[in-house]
Enzyme design. Sequence first.
Site, short mmCIF file in Angstrom:
data_model
loop_
_atom_site.label_atom_id
_atom_site.label_comp_id
_atom_site.label_asym_id
_atom_site.label_seq_id
_atom_site.Cartn_x
_atom_site.Cartn_y
_atom_site.Cartn_z
N ASP A 1 -21.13 -45.95 -30.91
CA ASP A 1 -20.65 -46.33 -32.24
C ASP A 1 -19.17 -46.00 -32.38
O ASP A 1 -18.37 -46.83 -32.83
CB ASP A 1 -21.48 -45.61 -33.29
CG ASP A 1 -20.99 -45.85 -34.70
OD1 ASP A 1 -20.79 -47.02 -35.08
OD2 ASP A 1 -20.79 -44.87 -35.44
N GLU B 1 -25.01 -50.36 -29.18
CA GLU B 1 -24.06 -49.24 -29.24
C GLU B 1 -24.34 -48.23 -28.13
O GLU B 1 -23.41 -47.67 -27.54
CB GLU B 1 -24.12 -48.58 -30.61
CG GLU B 1 -23.55 -49.46 -31.71
CD GLU B 1 -23.66 -48.84 -33.09
OE1 GLU B 1 -22.89 -49.24 -33.97
OE2 GLU B 1 -24.54 -47.97 -33.29
#
Length: 231
Positions: free
Chosen positions: A51, A124
Site C-alpha cells: 500500500d 498491494e
Amino acid sequence: MADEFGGIEKRIGVIFSDKNILKEALTHRSFLNEHQDWPVGHNERLEYLGDAVTELIVTEYLYRKYPTHQEGELTSFRAALVNYQILARVAAREILLEKSLFLSRGESRDTGKARDVILANAFEALVGAIYLDQKHAGAAGFIGRVLIPHLSAILELKLYKDPKSLLQEVVQEKKRVTPTYRVLAESGPDHQKNFIVGVFFGEECVTQGEGTSKQEAESNAARAALEIMEE
C-alpha cells in the site's frame, strides 16, 4: 487452487528470486485456517508494505508528470487511481490474479465488494513482494505497466472528482434530469451492514452500487453510471 508460479510471473512480467515471498503475497488469511502446515504466512504484512509502496510510486510519477499541478489536484488524481475498485479491476482483468490466489473454499465464492477487496489487497501484497524481491525499480516497473495506464481514462472521465457531483453535472446537461438514489437492498448485522443502491434518471434505474454505507454505495453507483454514459 493456485496455478504454477510460472503463470503469474509471466502475466505480471516479474520473475521472483525468492518464490516464498511470492507465495506469501498470494496467500489469504482464510487459506491458513484450512492448511495449518502451509510453509508461509498470510499476505497482510505485505499488503501493508505494498500500500505504501504503491502510493509512493504513483505520487512520484504524478509529481514528475504534472509539474504545474498543485498538491490538492495531485492528491485527487492519486486517490482515484489507487482506490480498491481500480486495483481490483487490474487484478481481475489484466493479470488474472484470482487464478493464483490461495483462498479458503468460502472466500473463493465471494462476489461483489468482498471479492474486489480481496483482489485489491492481494494486488498491494504483490507490489510489496515485488518491492522486497526486486527493489524500487522492479515495483515501479510493474506499477508503470499495469496501473499507471489507467490514469488517462480517470483524467478524461474526471473520475478524480466526487462521482455524485460529477454525475449530476453530466446528467443535467445531457438529459435535463437530476439523478436520484434509492436503497434497493441491505443486509448484515448493524455493525457490518452492506447496502445496494440504485441510481435513477427519472424512474429508470440505470445501474447500482454496493457499499458498507449508503454514502459509499451511492458513490459507487454514481461511478458506475458515469462509466455507462461514456460507453
